[in-house]
Write an enzyme that holds these catalytic residues in place. Sequence first.
Site, PDB file in Angstrom:
ATOM      1  CG  ASN A   1      -0.248   0.110   2.529  1.00 35.62           C
ATOM      2  OD1 ASN A   1       0.983   0.095   2.581  1.00 35.62           O
ATOM      3  ND2 ASN A   1      -1.007   0.201   3.608  1.00 35.62           N
TER       4      ASN A   1
ATOM      5  CB  ALA B   1       3.104  -6.078   3.951  1.00 36.61           C
TER       6      ALA B   1
ATOM      7  CE1 TYR C   1       7.626  -4.977  13.678  1.00 38.84           C
ATOM      8  CE2 TYR C   1       9.313  -5.643  15.260  1.00 38.84           C
ATOM      9  CZ  TYR C   1       8.861  -5.558  13.959  1.00 38.84           C
ATOM     10  OH  TYR C   1       9.638  -6.044  12.939  1.00 38.84           O
TER      11      TYR C   1
ATOM     12  CG  ASN D   1      18.684  -4.899  14.827  1.00 41.47           C
ATOM     13  OD1 ASN D   1      18.601  -5.824  15.635  1.00 41.47           O
ATOM     14  ND2 ASN D   1      18.091  -3.749  15.008  1.00 41.47           N
TER      15      ASN D   1
HETATM   16  N1  NAD Z   1      14.475  -4.008   9.025  1.00 44.05           N
HETATM   17  C1  NAD Z   1      14.754  -4.883   9.983  1.00 44.05           C
HETATM   18  O1  NAD Z   1      15.808  -4.859  10.584  1.00 44.05           O
HETATM   19  C2  NAD Z   1      13.768  -5.968  10.344  1.00 44.05           C
HETATM   20  C3  NAD Z   1      14.080  -6.822  11.406  1.00 44.05           C
HETATM   21  C4  NAD Z   1      13.180  -7.831  11.739  1.00 44.05           C
HETATM   22  C5  NAD Z   1      12.015  -8.003  11.010  1.00 44.05           C
HETATM   23  N2  NAD Z   1      11.740  -7.129   9.996  1.00 44.05           N
HETATM   24  C6  NAD Z   1      10.492  -7.345   9.246  1.00 44.05           C
HETATM   25  O2  NAD Z   1      10.798  -7.379   7.856  1.00 44.05           O
HETATM   26  C7  NAD Z   1       9.670  -6.892   7.130  1.00 44.05           C
HETATM   27  C8  NAD Z   1      10.100  -5.803   6.158  1.00 44.05           C
HETATM   28  O3  NAD Z   1      10.657  -4.719   6.902  1.00 44.05           O
HETATM   29  P1  NAD Z   1      11.438  -3.516   6.193  1.00 44.05           P
HETATM   30  O4  NAD Z   1      12.517  -3.107   7.118  1.00 44.05           O
HETATM   31  O5  NAD Z   1      11.768  -3.858   4.785  1.00 44.05           O
HETATM   32  O6  NAD Z   1      10.334  -2.365   6.258  1.00 44.05           O
HETATM   33  P2  NAD Z   1       9.723  -1.427   5.107  1.00 44.05           P
HETATM   34  O7  NAD Z   1       8.890  -0.405   5.819  1.00 44.05           O
HETATM   35  O8  NAD Z   1      10.771  -0.933   4.199  1.00 44.05           O
HETATM   36  O9  NAD Z   1       8.780  -2.434   4.311  1.00 44.05           O
HETATM   37  C9  NAD Z   1       7.460  -2.723   4.710  1.00 44.05           C
HETATM   38  C10 NAD Z   1       6.603  -2.656   3.473  1.00 44.05           C
HETATM   39  O10 NAD Z   1       5.267  -3.058   3.820  1.00 44.05           O
HETATM   40  C11 NAD Z   1       4.348  -2.150   3.227  1.00 44.05           C
HETATM   41  N3  NAD Z   1       3.146  -2.147   4.068  1.00 44.05           N
HETATM   42  C12 NAD Z   1       3.021  -1.736   5.344  1.00 44.05           C
HETATM   43  N4  NAD Z   1       1.758  -1.878   5.758  1.00 44.05           N
HETATM   44  C13 NAD Z   1       1.063  -2.404   4.718  1.00 44.05           C
HETATM   45  C14 NAD Z   1      -0.277  -2.782   4.532  1.00 44.05           C
HETATM   46  N5  NAD Z   1      -1.188  -2.632   5.503  1.00 44.05           N
HETATM   47  N6  NAD Z   1      -0.660  -3.284   3.342  1.00 44.05           N
HETATM   48  C15 NAD Z   1       0.246  -3.442   2.337  1.00 44.05           C
HETATM   49  N7  NAD Z   1       1.544  -3.091   2.449  1.00 44.05           N
HETATM   50  C16 NAD Z   1       1.941  -2.586   3.638  1.00 44.05           C
HETATM   51  C17 NAD Z   1       5.076  -0.820   3.237  1.00 44.05           C
HETATM   52  O11 NAD Z   1       4.553   0.118   2.304  1.00 44.05           O
HETATM   53  C18 NAD Z   1       6.491  -1.241   2.902  1.00 44.05           C
HETATM   54  O12 NAD Z   1       6.708  -1.260   1.501  1.00 44.05           O
HETATM   55  C19 NAD Z   1       8.645  -6.463   8.158  1.00 44.05           C
HETATM   56  O13 NAD Z   1       7.747  -7.533   8.393  1.00 44.05           O
HETATM   57  C20 NAD Z   1       9.482  -6.232   9.409  1.00 44.05           C
HETATM   58  O14 NAD Z   1       8.717  -6.376  10.587  1.00 44.05           O
HETATM   59  C21 NAD Z   1      12.580  -6.130   9.638  1.00 44.05           C
END
Ligand code: NAD
Length: 319
Positions: A32, A73, A141, A170
């Site tokens: 989204n 997402a 979270y 991370n």
């Molecule tokens: N970055 C990290 O270090 C890390 C660590 C552990 C877990 N994660 C998990 O990895 C995943 C990706 O994280 P990221 O760092 O790439 O974050 P990010 O914010 O770059 O990516 C998340 C994506 O999900 C989309 N999104 C959010 N809500 C939405 C919805 N309701 N409907 C459709 N799309 C939606 C956003 O637009 C975005 O493109 C997540 O599940 C996050 O919890 C990330």
Amino acid sequence: MKVLITGAAGFIASHVADAYLKAGHEVVIIDNLVSGYQRNINPQATFYHMDICDPALEQVFAKEQPDIVNHHAAQVSVPRSISNPLYDVEVNVKGLINILECCVKYSVKKVIFISSGGAIYGEATEYPTTENYAPKPLSVYAINKMVGESYLYFYHHQYGLNYTVLRYANVYGPRQVSHGEAGVVSLFTEQMLAGVTPTIFRYPDQPEGMIRDYVYVGDVVQANLLALEHGEGQAFNIGTCTPTSTLKLYQELVRLFTSLHLPLVTSLPLFGIARQGDLRNSMLDFSKARRNLGWEPKVNLAEGLANVISYFSQLRSNA
Ligand SMILES: NC(=O)c1ccc[n+]([C@@H]2O[C@H](COP(=O)([O-])OP(=O)(O)OC[C@H]3O[C@@H](n4cnc5c(N)ncnc54)[C@H](O)[C@@H]3O)[C@@H](O)[C@H]2O)c1
């Protein structure tokens, strides 16, 4: 195979989408764009600008009939999950259930669910932490990531839906923006390139700042490739088992800036008080992923940070 990836306009999943396409899979993306960007979406993928909570998601499943769903997402901000817990439940729990219902109805063969090893264990007394450690989440979270894992277990038990959980440490790398869980790498890099001195948040009795396990996005992508075929019904830590304090991270960036002859305002950081929900220590044991997925991290911190500096330098020169 046809893989439906949620969140692939975002940091991590956009790299996963690129790798799946490169490996010859068909990719469908749902996002989204709440924290993702159109520029990250691979043009070879079919893109639906849609919320994962939308009941119309079912029409996408009916049309696309994906073999695999890779669910990235999420509402990704820990502080926001605490200030607005209902929104976190909406996206990270209800959104997941909406997806799982479609997976059952349209006979998806496997779901790859992204959880957070950096969050769910809380202040773990087992350090480095294995998957056997009973999670003690300290943010909304983290609670909802755990709830998500429980839903997968339930859907597997009830409907036979196959799954693999990847619990990331991370993650850092190109395309990361500075609001996410491990945004400190991109935040510090962008600040230093702009001539701004970074601030290290810390507890008074931990002067070097928080200890984290930084894993490079390219390695995380490899885990997502392996999870297509391996790790049924299991959760895996995806980290490096290497502790890095925020001060050490900053010093490594200073070292790289100096060796690349990039200008630095100062080599001394500023310090601030730790924020709500900030864990002191996090480090993941990845031996289960090595054993069962055949995965291990390949990119060390210096190499990974050099890639991040190069990415943000290029963005600045293109701006
Ligand atoms: N970055 C990290 O270090 C890390 C660590 C552990 C877990 N994660 C998990 O990895 C995943 C990706 O994280 P990221 O760092 O790439 O974050 P990010 O914010 O770059 O990516 C998340 C994506 O999900 C989309 N999104 C959010 N809500 C939405 C919805 N309701 N409907 C459709 N799309 C939606 C956003 O637009 C975005 O493109 C997540 O599940 C996050 O919890 C990330």
